[in-house]
Design a protein around this motif. Structure first.
Motif, short mmCIF file in Angstrom:
data_model
loop_
_atom_site.label_atom_id
_atom_site.label_comp_id
_atom_site.label_asym_id
_atom_site.label_seq_id
_atom_site.Cartn_x
_atom_site.Cartn_y
_atom_site.Cartn_z
N SER A 48 0.85 -1.19 0.00
CA SER A 48 0.00 0.00 0.00
C SER A 48 0.88 1.24 0.00
O SER A 48 1.91 1.28 0.70
N LEU A 49 0.50 2.23 -0.77
CA LEU A 49 1.29 3.45 -0.89
C LEU A 49 0.57 4.62 -0.24
O LEU A 49 -0.67 4.69 -0.22
N THR A 50 1.35 5.54 0.29
CA THR A 50 0.82 6.79 0.82
C THR A 50 0.93 7.86 -0.25
O THR A 50 2.03 8.16 -0.72
N ALA A 63 6.36 4.48 -0.09
CA ALA A 63 6.23 3.13 0.46
C ALA A 63 7.00 3.05 1.77
O ALA A 63 8.14 3.54 1.86
N ASN A 64 6.42 2.44 2.75
CA ASN A 64 7.10 2.23 4.02
C ASN A 64 7.85 0.90 3.93
O ASN A 64 7.26 -0.16 4.04
N ILE A 65 9.17 1.01 3.71
CA ILE A 65 10.01 -0.18 3.58
C ILE A 65 10.77 -0.36 4.89
O ILE A 65 11.81 0.27 5.12
N ILE A 98 10.87 -2.28 -7.53
CA ILE A 98 12.31 -2.55 -7.57
C ILE A 98 12.96 -1.44 -6.74
O ILE A 98 12.95 -0.27 -7.13
N ILE A 99 13.47 -1.81 -5.57
CA ILE A 99 14.10 -0.83 -4.68
C ILE A 99 15.56 -0.69 -5.08
O ILE A 99 16.30 -1.67 -5.14
N GLN A 107 15.19 4.69 -3.75
CA GLN A 107 13.98 4.98 -4.46
C GLN A 107 13.43 3.68 -5.04
O GLN A 107 14.18 2.72 -5.23
N ALA A 108 12.13 3.64 -5.24
CA ALA A 108 11.49 2.43 -5.76
C ALA A 108 10.91 2.72 -7.13
O ALA A 108 10.34 3.79 -7.36
N PHE A 109 11.05 1.76 -8.02
CA PHE A 109 10.45 1.86 -9.35
C PHE A 109 9.30 0.88 -9.44
O PHE A 109 9.46 -0.32 -9.21
N GLN A 110 8.15 1.41 -9.76
CA GLN A 110 6.93 0.63 -9.87
C GLN A 110 6.87 0.03 -11.27
O GLN A 110 6.82 0.75 -12.26
#
Length: 324
Positions: A48-50, A63-65, A98-99, A107-110
């Motif tokens: 889930s994303l904020t 994203a809370n990683i 992909i973190i 950063q994350a790529f969706q």
């Protein structure tokens, strides 16, 4: 997947052998994209994303990683390929993150789906045709072919991040000072990223250092050989023409470690300072660089740190290459 991408030391040894591993993925449009596994920290199903109010449309949210808030970039939108992935069901197209780590930040790529990891030689990684670069907003830095003949488009993540979060020259380079004493110096640099080349060029111009620009390790090596041959004919040392080599690590045709090894194998360049300049952070890269003969290592992209490294070694020799 996570087991494979955790072997950092093993991937560093691959780079030293002029090899790399690519994580293959797609964004739901048919093309196969790739990213160097070395830069990948984790692959996971999309949580889930904020949402971030009034954020760039290419930012899907945060994203809370494991307690760290990581910005999520909708890669399909960043590549101007339309909307996002289907979120129906729990299949491969339900969405993955992909973190990655670049320049010390996460950063994350969706993406829509992650395939598998392939191992290949940098000699099989080629500079893309101009048409490929133009059709992908200049973010395809290299290409390679799979065994079934499909083309893998390798992304220039630095370009994607720069497009989303641009910074003014004054903000980036304001502290870089002109050094009149270095006006006669010349640096040969190699980087396949258009963003990185621009950053390096502007730093050198601010300091007042001359430069020769190349885009791959092989191109840099060919340029050095041509300079050395011409210097031999003129009866002057190579260091009268070029005083330092600045090289990225990841490049098509020949990586920076292999370029450094070639430089150290030629007696004409034995005293040439070689600085590796890379977004691949970590002591393992520095150690590998020293093992192949690199003089120093600087992490992208801090113009002050880069300028300090360059000045340190350029000030140590005069224009003829002798110890000052």
């Amino acid at each position: 997947m996570s087991t494979l991408i955790n072997e950092v030391d093993a991937r560093t040894r691959l780079a030293g052998a002029n090899q790399m591993e690519l994580l293959l993925f797609h964004v739901g449009t048919g093309e196969v994209f790739g990213i160097n596994v070395f830069k990948v920290r984790e692959v996971m199903k999309e949580p889930s994303l904020t949402r971030v109010p009034e954020a760039d449309e290419r930012i899907s949210g945060l994203a809370n990683i494991r307690g760290t808030m990581v910005p999520v970039i909708a890669l399909r939108r960043a590549l101007a390929l339309g909307g996002g992935c289907s979120r129906e069901g729990d299949g491969a197209d339900a969405g993955h993150l992909i973190i990655t780590e670049y320049n010390g930040t996460l950063q994350a790529f969706q993406v829509c789906g992650v395939a598998h990891i392939i191992r290949t030689s940098w000699s099989d990684i080629k500079t893309p045709p101009a048409l490929v670069r133009e059709n992908n907003k200049g973010v395809v830095t290299a290409v390679t072919l799979l065994e079934d003949g499909r083309m893998v488009l390798i992304l220039d993540v630095e370009k994607i991040l720069s497009d989303i979060c641009p910074r003014s020259d004054e903000e980036v380079y304001s502290a870089v000072q002109t050094q009149v004493a270095l006006k006669a110096k010349c640096v040969l640099f190699a980087d396949d990223s258009s963003v990185a080349r621009t950053q390096i060029r502007k730093t050198l111009e601010r300091i007042g250092i001359g430069f020769i620009q190349t885009t791959t390790g092989k191109e840099a090596w060919d340029a050095l050989l041509a300079i050395a041959d011409e210097a031999d004919k003129s009866g002057i040392p190579v260091a009268a023409r070029v005083q330092l080599v600045l090289s990225d690590i990841e490049m098509p045709d020949m990586d920076g470690f292999t370029l450094t090894r070639h430089i150290r194998s030629d007696p004409r360049f034995i005293h040439m300072p070689v600085i590796l300049h890379s977004s691949l952070t970590g002591s393992c890269n520095m150690e590998k660089g020293r093992a192949v003969g690199a003089t120093d290592y600087v992490t992208k992209f801090d113009p002050n740190a880069l300028g300090s490294k360059l000045m340190r070694y350029l000030q140590a020799t005069d224009v003829k290459g002798r110890d000052a």
